[in-house]
Design a protein around this motif. Sequence first.
Motif, PDB file in Angstrom:
ATOM      1  N   PRO A 132       0.819  -1.218   0.000  1.00 54.77           N
ATOM      2  CA  PRO A 132       0.000   0.000   0.000  1.00 54.77           C
ATOM      3  C   PRO A 132       0.849   1.263   0.000  1.00 54.77           C
ATOM      4  CG  PRO A 132      -0.744  -1.572   1.674  1.00 54.77           C
ATOM      5  CD  PRO A 132       0.565  -2.067   1.177  1.00 54.77           C
ATOM      6  N   PRO A 133       0.640   2.172  -0.952  1.00 60.43           N
ATOM      7  CA  PRO A 133       1.430   3.416  -0.991  1.00 60.43           C
ATOM      8  C   PRO A 133       1.288   4.252   0.278  1.00 60.43           C
ATOM      9  CG  PRO A 133       0.191   3.096  -3.036  1.00 60.43           C
ATOM     10  CD  PRO A 133      -0.302   2.061  -2.070  1.00 60.43           C
ATOM     11  N   GLU A 134       0.163   4.116   0.976  1.00 59.94           N
ATOM     12  CA  GLU A 134      -0.055   4.917   2.182  1.00 59.94           C
ATOM     13  C   GLU A 134       0.962   4.617   3.280  1.00 59.94           C
ATOM     14  OE1 GLU A 134      -3.508   4.699  -0.361  1.00 59.94           O
ATOM     15  OE2 GLU A 134      -2.339   3.098   0.606  1.00 59.94           O
ATOM     16  N   VAL A 135       1.632   3.478   3.211  1.00 61.51           N
ATOM     17  CA  VAL A 135       2.667   3.132   4.193  1.00 61.51           C
ATOM     18  C   VAL A 135       3.838   4.111   4.112  1.00 61.51           C
ATOM     19  CG1 VAL A 135       4.264   1.294   4.933  1.00 61.51           C
ATOM     20  CG2 VAL A 135       1.971   0.715   4.150  1.00 61.51           C
ATOM     21  N   ILE A 136       3.956   4.818   2.991  1.00 62.17           N
ATOM     22  CA  ILE A 136       5.042   5.799   2.835  1.00 62.17           C
ATOM     23  C   ILE A 136       4.977   6.861   3.927  1.00 62.17           C
ATOM     24  CG2 ILE A 136       5.977   7.595   1.311  1.00 62.17           C
ATOM     25  CD1 ILE A 136       5.123   5.872  -1.054  1.00 62.17           C
ATOM     26  N   LEU A 137       3.786   7.197   4.397  1.00 60.27           N
ATOM     27  CA  LEU A 137       3.661   8.182   5.483  1.00 60.27           C
ATOM     28  C   LEU A 137       4.345   7.692   6.745  1.00 60.27           C
ATOM     29  CD1 LEU A 137      -0.068   9.198   4.897  1.00 60.27           C
ATOM     30  CD2 LEU A 137       1.930  10.692   4.619  1.00 60.27           C
ATOM     31  N   GLU A 138       4.197   6.412   7.065  1.00 56.15           N
ATOM     32  CA  GLU A 138       4.884   5.837   8.222  1.00 56.15           C
ATOM     33  C   GLU A 138       6.386   5.806   7.992  1.00 56.15           C
ATOM     34  OE1 GLU A 138       3.133   2.202   9.873  1.00 56.15           O
ATOM     35  OE2 GLU A 138       1.470   2.464   8.465  1.00 56.15           O
ATOM     36  N   MET A 139       6.796   5.532   6.758  1.00 55.83           N
ATOM     37  CA  MET A 139       8.227   5.511   6.444  1.00 55.83           C
ATOM     38  C   MET A 139       8.849   6.886   6.646  1.00 55.83           C
ATOM     39  SD  MET A 139       8.352   3.118   3.023  1.00 55.83           S
ATOM     40  CE  MET A 139       8.130   1.337   3.125  1.00 55.83           C
ATOM     41  N   LEU A 140       8.121   7.920   6.273  1.00 58.83           N
ATOM     42  CA  LEU A 140       8.641   9.274   6.466  1.00 58.83           C
ATOM     43  C   LEU A 140       8.780   9.617   7.947  1.00 58.83           C
ATOM     44  CD1 LEU A 140       6.760  11.255   3.667  1.00 58.83           C
ATOM     45  CD2 LEU A 140       9.230  10.864   3.835  1.00 58.83           C
ATOM     46  N   THR A 141       7.884   9.093   8.773  1.00 55.43           N
ATOM     47  CA  THR A 141       8.003   9.306  10.211  1.00 55.43           C
ATOM     48  C   THR A 141       9.323   8.729  10.726  1.00 55.43           C
ATOM     49  OG1 THR A 141       5.597   9.249  10.500  1.00 55.43           O
ATOM     50  CG2 THR A 141       6.956   8.851  12.456  1.00 55.43           C
ATOM     51  N   LYS A 142       9.651   7.506  10.293  1.00 56.34           N
ATOM     52  CA  LYS A 142      10.911   6.885  10.698  1.00 56.34           C
ATOM     53  C   LYS A 142      12.110   7.626  10.099  1.00 56.34           C
ATOM     54  CE  LYS A 142       9.204   3.497  13.134  1.00 56.34           C
ATOM     55  NZ  LYS A 142       9.469   3.384  14.594  1.00 56.34           N
ATOM     56  N   TYR A 143      11.947   8.132   8.884  1.00 62.54           N
ATOM     57  CA  TYR A 143      13.013   8.913   8.257  1.00 62.54           C
ATOM     58  C   TYR A 143      13.326  10.152   9.079  1.00 62.54           C
ATOM     59  CZ  TYR A 143      15.241  12.027   4.825  1.00 62.54           C
ATOM     60  OH  TYR A 143      16.095  12.902   4.195  1.00 62.54           O
ATOM     61  N   ARG A 144      12.294  10.827   9.567  1.00 61.45           N
ATOM     62  CA  ARG A 144      12.504  12.018  10.392  1.00 61.45           C
ATOM     63  C   ARG A 144      13.192  11.673  11.713  1.00 61.45           C
ATOM     64  NH1 ARG A 144       7.238  13.159   8.434  1.00 61.45           N
ATOM     65  NH2 ARG A 144       6.302  12.467  10.396  1.00 61.45           N
ATOM     66  N   GLU A 145      13.010  10.457  12.195  1.00 59.00           N
ATOM     67  CA  GLU A 145      13.693  10.030  13.416  1.00 59.00           C
ATOM     68  C   GLU A 145      15.181   9.825  13.194  1.00 59.00           C
ATOM     69  OE1 GLU A 145      11.774   6.559  14.935  1.00 59.00           O
ATOM     70  OE2 GLU A 145       9.809   7.533  15.141  1.00 59.00           O
ATOM     71  N   GLY A 146      15.603   9.694  11.930  1.00 59.39           N
ATOM     72  CA  GLY A 146      17.024   9.555  11.624  1.00 59.39           C
ATOM     73  C   GLY A 146      17.413   8.276  10.917  1.00 59.39           C
ATOM     74  N   TYR A 147      16.453   7.420  10.622  1.00 58.93           N
ATOM     75  CA  TYR A 147      16.770   6.165   9.938  1.00 58.93           C
ATOM     76  C   TYR A 147      17.031   6.424   8.454  1.00 58.93           C
ATOM     77  CZ  TYR A 147      15.359   3.551  14.076  1.00 58.93           C
ATOM     78  OH  TYR A 147      15.278   3.043  15.347  1.00 58.93           O
ATOM     79  N   ASP A 148      18.017   5.712   7.922  1.00 57.25           N
ATOM     80  CA  ASP A 148      18.383   5.871   6.509  1.00 57.25           C
ATOM     81  C   ASP A 148      17.683   4.860   5.611  1.00 57.25           C
ATOM     82  OD1 ASP A 148      20.648   7.973   6.190  1.00 57.25           O
ATOM     83  OD2 ASP A 148      21.224   6.847   7.962  1.00 57.25           O
ATOM     84  N   VAL A 149      17.301   3.726   6.153  1.00 57.18           N
ATOM     85  CA  VAL A 149      16.556   2.721   5.397  1.00 57.18           C
ATOM     86  C   VAL A 149      15.342   2.328   6.226  1.00 57.18           C
ATOM     87  CG1 VAL A 149      16.565   0.436   4.336  1.00 57.18           C
ATOM     88  CG2 VAL A 149      18.631   1.845   4.254  1.00 57.18           C
ATOM     89  N   VAL A 150      14.164   2.483   5.647  1.00 54.71           N
ATOM     90  CA  VAL A 150      12.919   2.071   6.311  1.00 54.71           C
ATOM     91  C   VAL A 150      12.249   1.074   5.376  1.00 54.71           C
ATOM     92  CG1 VAL A 150      10.790   2.800   7.413  1.00 54.71           C
ATOM     93  CG2 VAL A 150      12.736   4.383   7.306  1.00 54.71           C
ATOM     94  N   TYR A 151      12.265  -0.190   5.758  1.00 51.69           N
ATOM     95  CA  TYR A 151      11.748  -1.228   4.870  1.00 51.69           C
ATOM     96  C   TYR A 151      10.393  -1.738   5.364  1.00 51.69           C
ATOM     97  CZ  TYR A 151      14.030  -4.088   8.493  1.00 51.69           C
ATOM     98  OH  TYR A 151      14.448  -4.613   9.695  1.00 51.69           O
ATOM     99  N   GLY A 152       9.537  -2.063   4.416  1.00 54.82           N
ATOM    100  CA  GLY A 152       8.243  -2.621   4.757  1.00 54.82           C
ATOM    101  C   GLY A 152       8.355  -4.094   5.085  1.00 54.82           C
ATOM    102  N   GLN A 153       7.843  -4.483   6.227  1.00 52.76           N
ATOM    103  CA  GLN A 153       7.879  -5.889   6.652  1.00 52.76           C
ATOM    104  C   GLN A 153       6.444  -6.419   6.716  1.00 52.76           C
ATOM    105  OE1 GLN A 153      10.136  -6.667  10.257  1.00 52.76           O
ATOM    106  NE2 GLN A 153      10.819  -8.592   9.388  1.00 52.76           N
ATOM    107  N   ARG A 154       6.188  -7.509   6.012  1.00 56.37           N
ATOM    108  CA  ARG A 154       4.829  -8.009   5.841  1.00 56.37           C
ATOM    109  C   ARG A 154       4.381  -8.837   7.038  1.00 56.37           C
ATOM    110  NH1 ARG A 154       7.409 -10.067   0.322  1.00 56.37           N
ATOM    111  NH2 ARG A 154       7.457  -8.089  -0.799  1.00 56.37           N
ATOM    112  N   LEU A 155       3.218  -8.515   7.537  1.00 57.47           N
ATOM    113  CA  LEU A 155       2.614  -9.313   8.598  1.00 57.47           C
ATOM    114  C   LEU A 155       1.722 -10.405   8.029  1.00 57.47           C
ATOM    115  CD1 LEU A 155       1.619  -6.466  11.089  1.00 57.47           C
ATOM    116  CD2 LEU A 155       3.555  -8.039  11.281  1.00 57.47           C
ATOM    117  N   ALA A 156       1.161 -10.163   6.859  1.00 60.71           N
ATOM    118  CA  ALA A 156       0.279 -11.134   6.201  1.00 60.71           C
ATOM    119  C   ALA A 156       0.341 -10.896   4.709  1.00 60.71           C
ATOM    120  CB  ALA A 156      -1.153 -10.998   6.715  1.00 60.71           C
ATOM    121  N   ARG A 157       0.025 -11.964   3.932  1.00 64.48           N
ATOM    122  CA  ARG A 157       0.059 -11.882   2.474  1.00 64.48           C
ATOM    123  C   ARG A 157      -1.313 -12.321   1.954  1.00 64.48           C
ATOM    124  NH1 ARG A 157       5.836 -12.423   0.931  1.00 64.48           N
ATOM    125  NH2 ARG A 157       5.122 -12.929  -1.178  1.00 64.48           N
ATOM    126  N   SER A 158      -2.198 -11.367   1.717  1.00 67.76           N
ATOM    127  CA  SER A 158      -3.554 -11.678   1.268  1.00 67.76           C
ATOM    128  C   SER A 158      -3.566 -12.038  -0.214  1.00 67.76           C
ATOM    129  CB  SER A 158      -4.477 -10.480   1.511  1.00 67.76           C
ATOM    130  OG  SER A 158      -4.481 -10.121   2.878  1.00 67.76           O
TER     131      SER A 158
END
Length: 336
Positions: free
Chosen positions: A109-135
């Motif tokens: 989901p592209p909307e996850v990018i908002l969460e990635m930006l939150t982690k980016y602002r915290e100082g992380y250089d790589v924010v990867y999506g980790q899947r909890l389920a595969r529908s």
Amino acid sequence: MHYYLVPRKNPKLLSIIIPCYNEESSLPFLKERLNSLIKILPTKVEVIFVNDGSSDQTIFQLVSWADRDPQIQVVSLSRNFGHQLAVTAGMDYAKGDAVVVMDADLQDPPEVILEMLTKYREGYDVVYGQRLARSGESFFKKITAWAFYRIMKILVHKDLPLDSGDFRLISRRCLNALNGLRENHRFLRGMNAWIGFPQTPVFYKRDPRVAGETKYPLRKMLKLAMNAAVSFSPLPLRFSLALGIIVALMGFAVGAYALFRAFQHFILEMPIVYNPGWATIVTLICLIGGSILISIGILGEYIARIFEESKGRPLYVVEFVKGNSVTEKVKNIRHE
């Protein structure tokens, strides 16, 4: 691992890289979701579509989109170079302070990018999506994907995150380091782990494909696994060495047993009960021959990669970038 993080502001420009191969049925849905997302992102955005030699109407839809939206850029490769090289092309053209890599099928989901930006602002250089389920995926697909990531963690890098694909945000300094790695056989997830830099996951549930069919069937997944293992690890070579040692020990054990029985017969004058027949001989020949061929095959994979790297060819060839005279160039594209 504990990282020393330096908080930062949102990137002035965010580059979203989307490789496309025969995604004509997905693009209308992607366009709607992306346009909605871009309106709420707290930064300027450029979207770089990399057409990876599509044979359907994908390139025409992309160029039409780019004609109407100045935020859209199209990089069209001269043929199908594969997903990893298409992503690499997008990274080379990205101008943003941070980039996001995602696929066109909307499983991530592209909307996850908002969460990635939150982690980016915290100082992380790589924010990867980790899947909890595969529908929407079969049991076979889920179990092979589960096995793939765990085997890759052993073969590629101990810090390789589980259950995460190429959907991730990467800072500019990390991107510059990635762009400096120009090997032909690329496994970008492993390269991200190898480079280091502060990394963290964001968790999400993977959606079914919005349209079309998967571009990573079992055959391509196995090819990617082989490429990752041989490109990042000497373990296959060590496996062939271990296999040779095991077969040699088995042969030695059978030979020692035969000598022991011969000693019983000729020295102790005991009746011989061990009569090695064709089954034993054929089994040993197959074991020894098979282990030799496996070892040669593994060694050949490494030599083939050395050969391909020594040519110094470019990773990909660009047919055109959306811009000057692009309309005339698109008319001349060979369409099958």
